[in-house]
Enzyme design. Structure first.
Site, PDB file in Angstrom:
ATOM      1  N   ASN A  19      11.409 -28.223   4.437  1.00 49.22           N
ATOM      2  CA  ASN A  19      12.122 -27.100   4.812  1.00 49.22           C
ATOM      3  C   ASN A  19      11.767 -25.988   3.993  1.00 49.22           C
ATOM      4  O   ASN A  19      11.244 -26.164   2.850  1.00 49.22           O
ATOM      5  CB  ASN A  19      13.656 -27.345   4.222  1.00 49.22           C
ATOM      6  CG  ASN A  19      14.638 -28.412   5.077  1.00 49.22           C
ATOM      7  OD1 ASN A  19      14.109 -28.521   6.221  1.00 49.22           O
ATOM      8  ND2 ASN A  19      15.449 -29.118   4.540  1.00 49.22           N
TER       9      ASN A  19
ATOM     10  N   ARG B  66      14.545 -33.165   9.656  1.00 45.87           N
ATOM     11  CA  ARG B  66      13.335 -33.784   9.137  1.00 45.87           C
ATOM     12  C   ARG B  66      13.210 -35.066   9.374  1.00 45.87           C
ATOM     13  O   ARG B  66      12.079 -35.659   9.985  1.00 45.87           O
ATOM     14  CB  ARG B  66      13.113 -33.482   7.777  1.00 45.87           C
ATOM     15  CG  ARG B  66      13.084 -32.033   7.370  1.00 45.87           C
ATOM     16  CD  ARG B  66      12.950 -31.874   5.801  1.00 45.87           C
ATOM     17  NE  ARG B  66      14.240 -32.105   5.176  1.00 45.87           N
ATOM     18  CZ  ARG B  66      14.378 -32.444   3.776  1.00 45.87           C
ATOM     19  NH1 ARG B  66      13.339 -32.443   2.983  1.00 45.87           N
ATOM     20  NH2 ARG B  66      15.460 -32.762   3.364  1.00 45.87           N
TER      21      ARG B  66
END
Length: 785
Positions: A39, A21
């Site tokens: 996620n 990320r």
């Protein structure tokens, strides 16, 4: 100017817990894109708005520049309604939706290593420095969800500086659960195991890691708490110290692993090619088996009788700090007595390693899960895992096309080199190497590890796959559990599982036609109740048919024959010729005198009776017999595979020549067999002529390889071929001399050759083969024709 658009980008693979990320966040900001990343249960979801060209660049850079521990299996992008977002943000995972995914423990990265060496950095000489790109993962996990509170880092509250790094998406420690520094993290200290104080004559001003280096240089044996267990370390250049470690550890001959601070030191003792160097430097940081052909030599006690030595680079900052002051390699072997599990805690340290090591470097970060070092070897130009553990497990492996989406499967592997495998959805999770289940402590550790994996992955199997052997502990456990839970039980033939493991590791689709699986190993339970181990199977995931085998020969004493190679030699010779012929033609050999002194009459009776001398088509036992003929481990092997490894080391690949084998047929059913009778006469003739043992070993390897290729060609048939692809599996194909000769011969004969890489060829890969077979057969497919 590129048109503006909004897109949803789905990224699948190993993309959680590896810094994916923040990588997306940095790339998107660099490209001037707006949106967010999170996620979820399928991986990572990116929503992005901006110039079309910039979005395409984002996708290209994600493929080309993923974080070091990530693995991208697929990226899908679709247009969505325009986003009204300013800037780009990292979004917390939706409650209950994030998939639990634990990355493997990873070798210290270059950035963290540089910090430990920088006097201006706040982590200067700090042994537990890590980030999202490196450090402990599986070894510290206690449960789910995977966050700091569920790891052995929970007792260490973050200081403000570490908390700021943890919260900052631009920092490489963003959400690094093992983040630590000297102000708030674990600490290490040196003790004497006899409870006396460390010596006062160590140089002043040394920290714990520097003190360990000083002790190693002066010839001490030190227990070192690593990332997944304790190691026993000593100076590898001091022969008497290495020999003392062998004696105390009760490890007669099995080779020791080595660690060196850099590749330059390794090259003083071993040959390091480009593929070996890449493996050594990879985030997994395995032990890599290298040819011992450098300008310097290590003591024979490091790897007795072998031409390969296993090296690794420092796996953690703690190891780097110790090795900084060592201009030579150190032994870094597992902290245990021979055959026992590696010690992971201080209670085990004092109970099991006192008396082996004088000193111990311990620390207060607990090891939740034992993780041994991985072992790799470059064979045929390809790095291949021989033991899959630290750096690789528990990373998921993608299931081949057609096998995904079935009922959740638990596959329980074999008895030796035990692993287990959880399969569900589109992936399989193969555990780390757990050891040999014959040891009670190892079996307990295996069951505990299985429970943890099932908890971490919320795995509730509806199908349980086991080896067909009636006495394997893993199979007994699986049968009992299937009966208790109502899960479907699938019993898988050992060598079929080997072939399936090779196919699954290479991603061969379920719909692909059958292959010829050549499986060469020690033993497995055959369909006829006999011991198999040199098999030619027409196989796919759904089923198999035995097409040919090595000639079965008695194993006098059963399991004892696996430990005492002379038993296999006697059985092989008496199967190849009458004793009177052996005495007449080769009675002048010292080999004859050695066998004549054995209790031949009882052995002949045992072989005739058969109850305590099962017949085995085992390739491993044939290797043992040839090694015994050359007086290699003739009386006893100190560890599994020792005789075969020494025989391979002896084969120098010199003068051309290969011993003959016959292709025959078994009486009764006509099963094609590789018959070693002519090989034995040729080999004994060479011994009578005092041919160099290295040439004898090389001619055996070449002869067996040619026989395997010839059998494959014969089985293919004329006209429409029965198969065009051959899969090589089993522990004997970890022998580079044999593997490379067979692979080359098969390729020259026009076959496509499949072999192992990420999944071990030995029994450590059996579990994923069992899982693939269970998925294929429980889907209602019929048997292989």
């Amino acid at each position: 100017m590129s048109e503006a658009r909004s897109m949803a980008i789905r990224v699948r693979g190993r993309v959680q817990g590896v810094g994916f990320r923040p990588t997306v966040w940095r790339l998107a900001r660099d490209l001037g894109l707006a949106g967010d990343v999170l996620n979820d249960s399928e991986g990572v979801l990116i929503r992005v708005a901006g110039a079309s060209a910039a979005i395409e660049t984002l996708i290209e850079r994600l493929r080309a520049e993923p974080p070091p521990l990530a693995r991208i299996d697929g990226i899908e992008a679709v247009d969505i309604a325009p986003l009204a977002l300013a800037g780009f943000s990292v979004v917390e995972s939706r409650a209950g939706a994030a998939r639990t995914e634990i990355a493997p423990d990873a070798m210290v990265c270059a950035a963290c290593a540089a910090e430990t060496e920088d006097p201006a950095a706040r982590r200067f000489r700090y042994p537990f420095t890590n980030c999202t790109h490196c450090g402990p993962r599986l070894s510290i996990v206690r449960g789910i969800p995977y966050d700091r509170a569920m790891t052995t880092m929970a007792p260490f509250a973050l200081c403000p500086a570490c908390q700021a790094e943890y919260d900052d998406p631009s920092d490489r420690r963003f959400h690094a659960e093992a983040i630590a520094c000297p102000a708030c993290g674990p600490r290490a200290w040196l003790i004497r195991l006899d409870e006396r104080a460390p010596p006062a004559d160590l140089p002043a001003g040394l920290d714990e890691t520097a003190a360990v280096a000083a002790l190693l240089r002066r010839g001490e044996i030190v227990a070192i708490k690593g990332i997944g267990g304790y190691h026993l370390a000593c100076d590898a250049t001091q022969g008497p110290v290495v020999a003392a470690l062998r004696g105390r550890k009760r490890r007669d001959a099995k080779p020791f692993a080595l660690m060196a601070r850099d590749i330059g030191i390794i090259r003083r003792f071993a040959e390091v090619g480009p593929a070996e160097e890449a493996a050594l430097l990879s985030p997994a940081g395995p032990i890599v088996l290298l040819r011992a052909s450098g300008p310097a030599r290590l003591p024979e006690a490091v790897a007795p009788g072998l031409d390969r030595i296993g090296f690794m680079l420092p796996t953690t900052p703690l190891h780097r700090l110790i090795l900084q002051r060592m201009d030579r390699p150190v032994v870094m072997t597992s902290g245990n007595l021979s055959s026992e599990p590696q010690v992971t805690d201080e209670a085990g340290l004092h109970a099991r390693l006192t008396g082996i090591a004088t000193y111990a470097l311990i620390h207060d970060r607990a090891i939740a899960n034992r993780v041994d070092d991985s072992v790799a070897r470059v064979i045929g130009g390809v790095p291949r895992l021989l033991r899959r553990a630290r750096g690789h497990a528990p990373a998921a492996l993608p299931l081949p096309p057609g096998l995904g989406g079935g009922a959740p499967v638990l596959a329980l592997g074999a008895e030796l080199k035990a692993t287990f495998c959880l399969a569900r959805g589109e992936e399989a999770i193969l555990s780390q190497h757990m050891g040999d289940l014959e040891d009670a402590a190892t079996f307990d550790d295996w069951r505990r590890g299985l429970g943890l994996y099932e908890t971490l992955h919320d795995h509730r199997p509806r199908v349980i796959a086991v080896d067909r052997h009636p006495d394997y502990l893993s199979a007994k456990y699986g049968r009992a559990r299937a009966a208790e839970t109502g899960a479907a039980l699938v019993e898988v033939q050992h060598h079929h599982a080997h072939v399936a493991a090779c196919l699954a590791g290479q991603g061969r689709p379920l719909t692909a036609p059958p292959v010829l699986g050549i499986v060469a190993d020690g033993l497995g339970y055959g369909d006829d109740g006999a011991i198999w181990g040199g098999e030619f199977l027409l196989a796919d995931y759904r089923g198999y048919r035995r097409l040919a085998a090595l000639k079965p020969v008695a194993m006098p004493g059963g399991a004892m024959a696996s430990r005492e190679p002379w038993r296999n030699l006697y059985a092989q010779l008496t199967a190849a010729m009458d004793w009177s012929d052996f005495a007449r033609d080769f009675g002048g050999l010292a080999l004859y005198d050695a066998l004549a002194a054995k209790p031949r009459a009882p052995f002949d009776a045992i072989i005739r009776d058969g109850r305590f001398a099962p017949r085995a088509s085992s390739c491993g036992r044939l290797f043992d017999a040839v090694a015994a003929a050359l007086d290699l481990c003739r009386e006893r092997q100190s560890y599994e595979g020792q005789a075969a490894m020494m025989l391979e080391a002896l084969a120098d690949g010199g003068e051309a020549g290969a011993y003959p084998f016959d292709l025959a047929r078994r009486d009764g059913d006509g099963l094609p067999l590789i018959e070693p009778r002519p090989m034995w006469r040729a080999l004994l003739g060479d011994l009578s002529l005092a041919v160099a043992p290295s040439q004898v070993a090389a001619r055996f390897h070449r002869g067996l390889a040619r026989a395997m290729v010839a059998m494959a060609v014969q089985l293919r048939g004329e006209g429409a071929p029965l198969f065009d692809t051959v899969a090589l599996s089993g522990g004997c194909f970890q022998n580079a001399v044999l593997f490379e000769a067979v692979e080359r011969g098969l390729a020259d004969a026009g076959f496509t050759v499949l072999s192992h890489a990420e999944v071990p060829a030995n029994d450590g890969g059996i579990a994923i083969g069992q899982a693939a077979i269970a998925l294929a057969t429980t889907a209602g497919a019929g048997p292989c024709a």
